[in-house]
Design an enzyme around this catalytic site. Structure first.
Site, PDB file in Angstrom:
ATOM      1  N   GLU A  43     -36.124   1.222  21.242  1.00 27.70           N
ATOM      2  CA  GLU A  43     -36.428  -0.176  21.562  1.00 27.70           C
ATOM      3  C   GLU A  43     -37.938  -0.448  21.501  1.00 27.70           C
ATOM      4  OE1 GLU A  43     -35.598  -3.265  25.315  1.00 27.70           O
ATOM      5  OE2 GLU A  43     -35.688  -1.102  25.658  1.00 27.70           O
ATOM      6  N   LYS A 116     -31.217  -9.695  23.090  1.00 33.93           N
ATOM      7  CA  LYS A 116     -30.763  -8.946  24.266  1.00 33.93           C
ATOM      8  C   LYS A 116     -30.200  -9.887  25.326  1.00 33.93           C
ATOM      9  CE  LYS A 116     -32.727  -5.458  27.448  1.00 33.93           C
ATOM     10  NZ  LYS A 116     -33.964  -4.652  27.674  1.00 33.93           N
ATOM     11  N   CYS A 153     -30.895  -1.677  25.297  1.00 36.98           N
ATOM     12  CA  CYS A 153     -31.311  -1.094  26.568  1.00 36.98           C
ATOM     13  C   CYS A 153     -30.447  -1.538  27.743  1.00 36.98           C
ATOM     14  CB  CYS A 153     -32.797  -1.364  26.807  1.00 36.98           C
ATOM     15  SG  CYS A 153     -33.531  -0.230  28.019  1.00 36.98           S
TER      16      CYS A 153
END
Length: 282
Positions: A43, A116, A153
């Site tokens: 990431e 995200k 993540c």
């Protein structure tokens, strides 16, 4: 196509964008040289994990996908090597900012951008200061390799993410990550929990998982690596330790995974009529 060779990259980063891109590119080339067709970097590999603190100067790092140096470099590399590279980057869209992933195909084209969905906020991980929650929804990408399901993540901790992606046809879950020590509790090592959560998603959805984390110490925050690839049964096929730089490669049998997924009956026996509570606010 059934058999697929995939790779995850693990390395430490400086705060020099071009230096980091070059380091990732070297490992991408190494992975491609080992036969990998799908290669996952960690990431936000463009620099240090800046979300450790709240500093408005860091917003200058954000750029649209079509101008971001990390995305542009991975597009060129993907086309040259005929590989897919899910590329995490700090995205600017007008006045909005996202923690995003560009799915780059083997011709160097961006198939789509995933933003995200789950944004953490806590000591050492002040992402809500920088990123809006993603507005793309979960996305899957159909390719000749198989259907790819990326998340980023903090997304990886949520069983809803993995199940949603698999319900949308994902045959591989991809998790680029930047995670390490917890500043508020030096004795808390979440590396075991981190891996167990994703392995659980693999088992419960009968789907392979590829996870790529960074390593190294940045301003006192240590990132703990432990990148891994597991199959649809949760068995580890390849892994790296807490400090190793390198590439891991594994072969996934997607036809076998498909048979196992059908045989387990998790999707046959689902009861969505009972799950309404999951979508309600507490």
């Amino acid at each position: 196509m059934s058999a697929l060779k995939v790779a995850a990259l693990q390395l430490a980063f400086s705060d020099d964008v071009q230096e980091n891109i070059a380091a990732v590119a070297d490992l991408v080339r190494e992975a491609a040289g080992k036969g990998a067709r799908l290669i996952l970097p960690p990431e936000l590999f463009e620099g240090h994990y800046f979300c450790r603190t709240q500093d408005e100067a860091h917003f200058a790092r954000a750029l649209p996908a079509d101008r971001h140096p990390a995305v542009l470099a991975m597009q060129r590399l993907a086309a040259e090597l005929n590989v897919y590279i899910p590329t995490s980057f700090f995205e600017a869209d007008g006045h909005h900012h996202y923690n995003s992933l560009a799915m780059i195909d083997d011709k160097g084209a961006i198939m789509g951008v995933y933003r995200k969905s789950h944004i953490p906020d806590g000591p050492g991980y002040s992402e809500k200061f920088y990123f809006r929650p993603g507005n793309t929804g979960f996305q899957t990408y159909r390719t000749p390799l198989g259907t790819l399901g990326p998340a980023v993540c903090w997304d990886q901790w949520y069983p809803e993410t993995a199940r949603s992606l698999t319900l949308q046809g994902a045959e591989i879950l991809l998790y680029p990550t930047a995670i390490g020590t917890e500043p508020h509790d030096p004795d808390l090592d979440t590396s075991r929990l981190w891996r167990r959560a994703m392995i659980g998603h693999a088992v419960s959805n009968v789907v392979p998982v590829v996870a790529a984390n960074r390593i190294g110490t940045e301003h006192g925050q240590r990132f703990y690596g432990h990148s891994f690839i597991c199959d649809e049964r949760g068995d580890i096929l390849a892994e790296l330790g807490a400090t190793e730089t390198g590439v891991i490669v594994a072969d996934l049998d997607l036809d076998q995974a498909r048979r196992h997924r059908a045989a387990f009956g998790f999707f046959r026996d689902r009861r969505p009529d009972l799950y309404g509570r999951i979508t309600q606010d507490i």
